[in-house]
Design a protein around this motif. Structure first.
Motif, PDB file in Angstrom:
ATOM      1  N   TYR A 124       0.839  -1.191   0.000  1.00 51.44           N
ATOM      2  CA  TYR A 124       0.000   0.000   0.000  1.00 51.44           C
ATOM      3  C   TYR A 124       0.877   1.244   0.000  1.00 51.44           C
ATOM      4  CZ  TYR A 124      -3.804  -3.078   1.488  1.00 51.44           C
ATOM      5  OH  TYR A 124      -4.727  -4.079   1.562  1.00 51.44           O
ATOM      6  N   THR A 125       0.369   2.300  -0.600  1.00 55.18           N
ATOM      7  CA  THR A 125       0.993   3.614  -0.477  1.00 55.18           C
ATOM      8  C   THR A 125       0.115   4.410   0.476  1.00 55.18           C
ATOM      9  OG1 THR A 125       1.859   3.485  -2.723  1.00 55.18           O
ATOM     10  CG2 THR A 125       1.780   5.668  -1.710  1.00 55.18           C
ATOM     11  N   VAL A 126       0.719   4.852   1.578  1.00 54.97           N
ATOM     12  CA  VAL A 126      -0.011   5.572   2.628  1.00 54.97           C
ATOM     13  C   VAL A 126       0.540   6.987   2.710  1.00 54.97           C
ATOM     14  CG1 VAL A 126      -0.500   5.661   5.105  1.00 54.97           C
ATOM     15  CG2 VAL A 126      -0.421   3.448   3.925  1.00 54.97           C
ATOM     16  N   THR A 127      -0.359   7.958   2.628  1.00 58.57           N
ATOM     17  CA  THR A 127       0.034   9.361   2.755  1.00 58.57           C
ATOM     18  C   THR A 127      -0.457   9.878   4.100  1.00 58.57           C
ATOM     19  OG1 THR A 127      -0.120   9.663   0.368  1.00 58.57           O
ATOM     20  CG2 THR A 127      -0.133  11.658   1.716  1.00 58.57           C
ATOM     21  N   THR A 128       0.477  10.424   4.867  1.00 55.82           N
ATOM     22  CA  THR A 128       0.124  11.039   6.146  1.00 55.82           C
ATOM     23  C   THR A 128       0.245  12.546   5.999  1.00 55.82           C
ATOM     24  OG1 THR A 128       2.359  11.121   7.085  1.00 55.82           O
ATOM     25  CG2 THR A 128       1.134   9.041   7.349  1.00 55.82           C
ATOM     26  N   ASP A 129      -0.038  13.261   7.076  1.00 50.85           N
ATOM     27  CA  ASP A 129       0.141  14.713   7.037  1.00 50.85           C
ATOM     28  C   ASP A 129       1.622  15.093   7.116  1.00 50.85           C
ATOM     29  OD1 ASP A 129       0.429  13.887   9.660  1.00 50.85           O
ATOM     30  OD2 ASP A 129      -1.021  15.305  10.492  1.00 50.85           O
ATOM     31  N   LYS A 130       2.514  14.108   7.259  1.00 58.95           N
ATOM     32  CA  LYS A 130       3.957  14.367   7.353  1.00 58.95           C
ATOM     33  C   LYS A 130       4.751  13.836   6.158  1.00 58.95           C
ATOM     34  CE  LYS A 130       3.747  15.727  11.754  1.00 58.95           C
ATOM     35  NZ  LYS A 130       3.913  17.074  12.177  1.00 58.95           N
ATOM     36  N   TYR A 133       4.452   6.937   2.501  1.00 60.86           N
ATOM     37  CA  TYR A 133       5.152   5.688   2.800  1.00 60.86           C
ATOM     38  C   TYR A 133       4.644   4.550   1.914  1.00 60.86           C
ATOM     39  CZ  TYR A 133       6.255   8.168   7.124  1.00 60.86           C
ATOM     40  OH  TYR A 133       6.694   9.092   8.035  1.00 60.86           O
ATOM     41  N   ILE A 134       5.506   3.582   1.726  1.00 56.11           N
ATOM     42  CA  ILE A 134       5.078   2.285   1.191  1.00 56.11           C
ATOM     43  C   ILE A 134       5.031   1.359   2.392  1.00 56.11           C
ATOM     44  CG2 ILE A 134       5.725   0.288  -0.197  1.00 56.11           C
ATOM     45  CD1 ILE A 134       6.933   2.222  -2.211  1.00 56.11           C
ATOM     46  N   VAL A 135       3.880   0.729   2.575  1.00 57.38           N
ATOM     47  CA  VAL A 135       3.707  -0.249   3.650  1.00 57.38           C
ATOM     48  C   VAL A 135       3.525  -1.600   2.953  1.00 57.38           C
ATOM     49  CG1 VAL A 135       2.313  -0.973   5.611  1.00 57.38           C
ATOM     50  CG2 VAL A 135       2.597   1.472   5.121  1.00 57.38           C
ATOM     51  N   PHE A 136       4.438  -2.507   3.242  1.00 57.33           N
ATOM     52  CA  PHE A 136       4.407  -3.836   2.630  1.00 57.33           C
ATOM     53  C   PHE A 136       4.423  -4.885   3.725  1.00 57.33           C
ATOM     54  CE2 PHE A 136       6.772  -7.604   1.240  1.00 57.33           C
ATOM     55  CZ  PHE A 136       5.947  -8.029   0.214  1.00 57.33           C
ATOM     56  N   PHE A 137       3.574  -5.886   3.583  1.00 55.59           N
ATOM     57  CA  PHE A 137       3.616  -6.998   4.533  1.00 55.59           C
ATOM     58  C   PHE A 137       3.233  -8.300   3.856  1.00 55.59           C
ATOM     59  CE2 PHE A 137      -0.455  -4.849   4.962  1.00 55.59           C
ATOM     60  CZ  PHE A 137      -1.401  -5.857   4.991  1.00 55.59           C
ATOM     61  N   LYS A 138       3.845  -9.369   4.366  1.00 57.87           N
ATOM     62  CA  LYS A 138       3.514 -10.729   3.941  1.00 57.87           C
ATOM     63  C   LYS A 138       2.609 -11.301   5.024  1.00 57.87           C
ATOM     64  CE  LYS A 138       7.566 -11.932   1.219  1.00 57.87           C
ATOM     65  NZ  LYS A 138       6.959 -12.532   0.049  1.00 57.87           N
ATOM     66  N   ASP A 139       1.475 -11.822   4.597  1.00 58.75           N
ATOM     67  CA  ASP A 139       0.465 -12.299   5.532  1.00 58.75           C
ATOM     68  C   ASP A 139       0.068 -13.728   5.159  1.00 58.75           C
ATOM     69  OD1 ASP A 139      -1.554 -12.572   7.369  1.00 58.75           O
ATOM     70  OD2 ASP A 139      -2.797 -10.965   6.562  1.00 58.75           O
ATOM     71  N   GLN A 140       0.443 -14.681   5.995  1.00 62.12           N
ATOM     72  CA  GLN A 140       0.048 -16.078   5.796  1.00 62.12           C
ATOM     73  C   GLN A 140      -1.360 -16.206   6.352  1.00 62.12           C
ATOM     74  OE1 GLN A 140       2.576 -18.408   4.643  1.00 62.12           O
ATOM     75  NE2 GLN A 140       0.856 -19.738   4.203  1.00 62.12           N
ATOM     76  N   THR A 141      -2.350 -16.355   5.478  1.00 63.95           N
ATOM     77  CA  THR A 141      -3.742 -16.401   5.925  1.00 63.95           C
ATOM     78  C   THR A 141      -4.213 -17.811   6.245  1.00 63.95           C
ATOM     79  OG1 THR A 141      -4.527 -16.479   3.637  1.00 63.95           O
ATOM     80  CG2 THR A 141      -4.372 -14.306   4.684  1.00 63.95           C
ATOM     81  N   ILE A 158       8.696   1.923   4.359  1.00 64.01           N
ATOM     82  CA  ILE A 158       9.762   2.806   3.867  1.00 64.01           C
ATOM     83  C   ILE A 158       9.119   4.071   3.324  1.00 64.01           C
ATOM     84  CG2 ILE A 158      11.379   0.942   3.320  1.00 64.01           C
ATOM     85  CD1 ILE A 158      10.496   1.197   0.374  1.00 64.01           C
ATOM     86  N   LYS A 159       9.908   5.105   3.229  1.00 62.32           N
ATOM     87  CA  LYS A 159       9.402   6.315   2.586  1.00 62.32           C
ATOM     88  C   LYS A 159       9.251   6.031   1.097  1.00 62.32           C
ATOM     89  CE  LYS A 159      11.054   9.549   5.954  1.00 62.32           C
ATOM     90  NZ  LYS A 159      11.734  10.794   6.242  1.00 62.32           N
TER      91      LYS A 159
END
Length: 187
Positions: A124-130, A133-141, A158-159
């Motif tokens: 995901y690309t997440v934009t904050t007020d600061k 970021y790129i938020v990446f996660f591996k999720d074993q469902t 990461i930024k």
């Protein structure tokens, strides 16, 4: 001669109807498979979206225990310093989320001998007020053989400006259990 033509005509009609019926059965089977696949993709998106929401909530409320609970028991065992990683990521992520994209969620499914595994690679690309970021996660469902694998196995934030430098879908230099920290960061 007319009887032979009549029998031939009836045979052709019967075969044509039979082939048409088989074709419609095949089309219906294909539609059912496509619908099941779309349902599975929709479910994967729901899981990924719920987990990114929870990750961001934990980061913004400094909920270290909540973030830790999202990891699989196996990842918690294998991570070099999960608590240090959580401290690092809590310090690294700044601001309150203003927006995020819908994400990219490739799925890896494996079925063999009655055992099933399913893993999501969520980006995901997440934009904050600061910052952004790129938020990446591996999720074993799912892991029917080893339930201790179920949960997040790896988290990387990461930024967005460092994407080319650090992002590799958790397969190269960022591959780790727990929380990814660039080599430039002291553990």
């Amino acid at each position: 001669m007319n009887i032979k033509r009549l029998i031939l005509f009836i045979t052709i009609i019967t075969l044509s109807l039979g082939l048409t019926a088989c074709g419609s059965v095949k089309i219906n089977l294909m539609k059912a498979r496509e619908s099941a696949l779309n349902d599975e993709i929709s479910n994967d998106n729901k899981i990924g979206n719920a987990h990114i929401k929870k990750i961001i909530e934990c980061l913004e409320s400094n909920d270290k225990k909540g973030l830790r609970k999202m990891f699989s028991p196996k990842a918690l065992k294998e991570a070099k310093d999960i608590d240090g990683g959580i401290d690092y990521i809590m310090e690294f992520y700044k601001g309150k989320m203003k927006s995020r994209d819908e994400g990219t969620i490739p799925t890896k499914d494996h079925n063999e001998d009655g055992e099933r595994k399913s893993e999501l690679d969520c980006k995901y690309t997440v934009t904050t007020d600061k910052d952004t970021y790129i938020v990446f996660f591996k999720d074993q469902t799912v892991d029917t053989k080893n339930p201790d694998n179920v949960g997040i196995s790896m988290l990387q934030i990461i930024k967005e400006s460092d994407r080319k430098k650090y992002f590799d879908w958790g397969e190269g230099k960022s591959k780790c259990a727990g929380i990814y920290r660039p080599a430039t960061v002291k553990n």
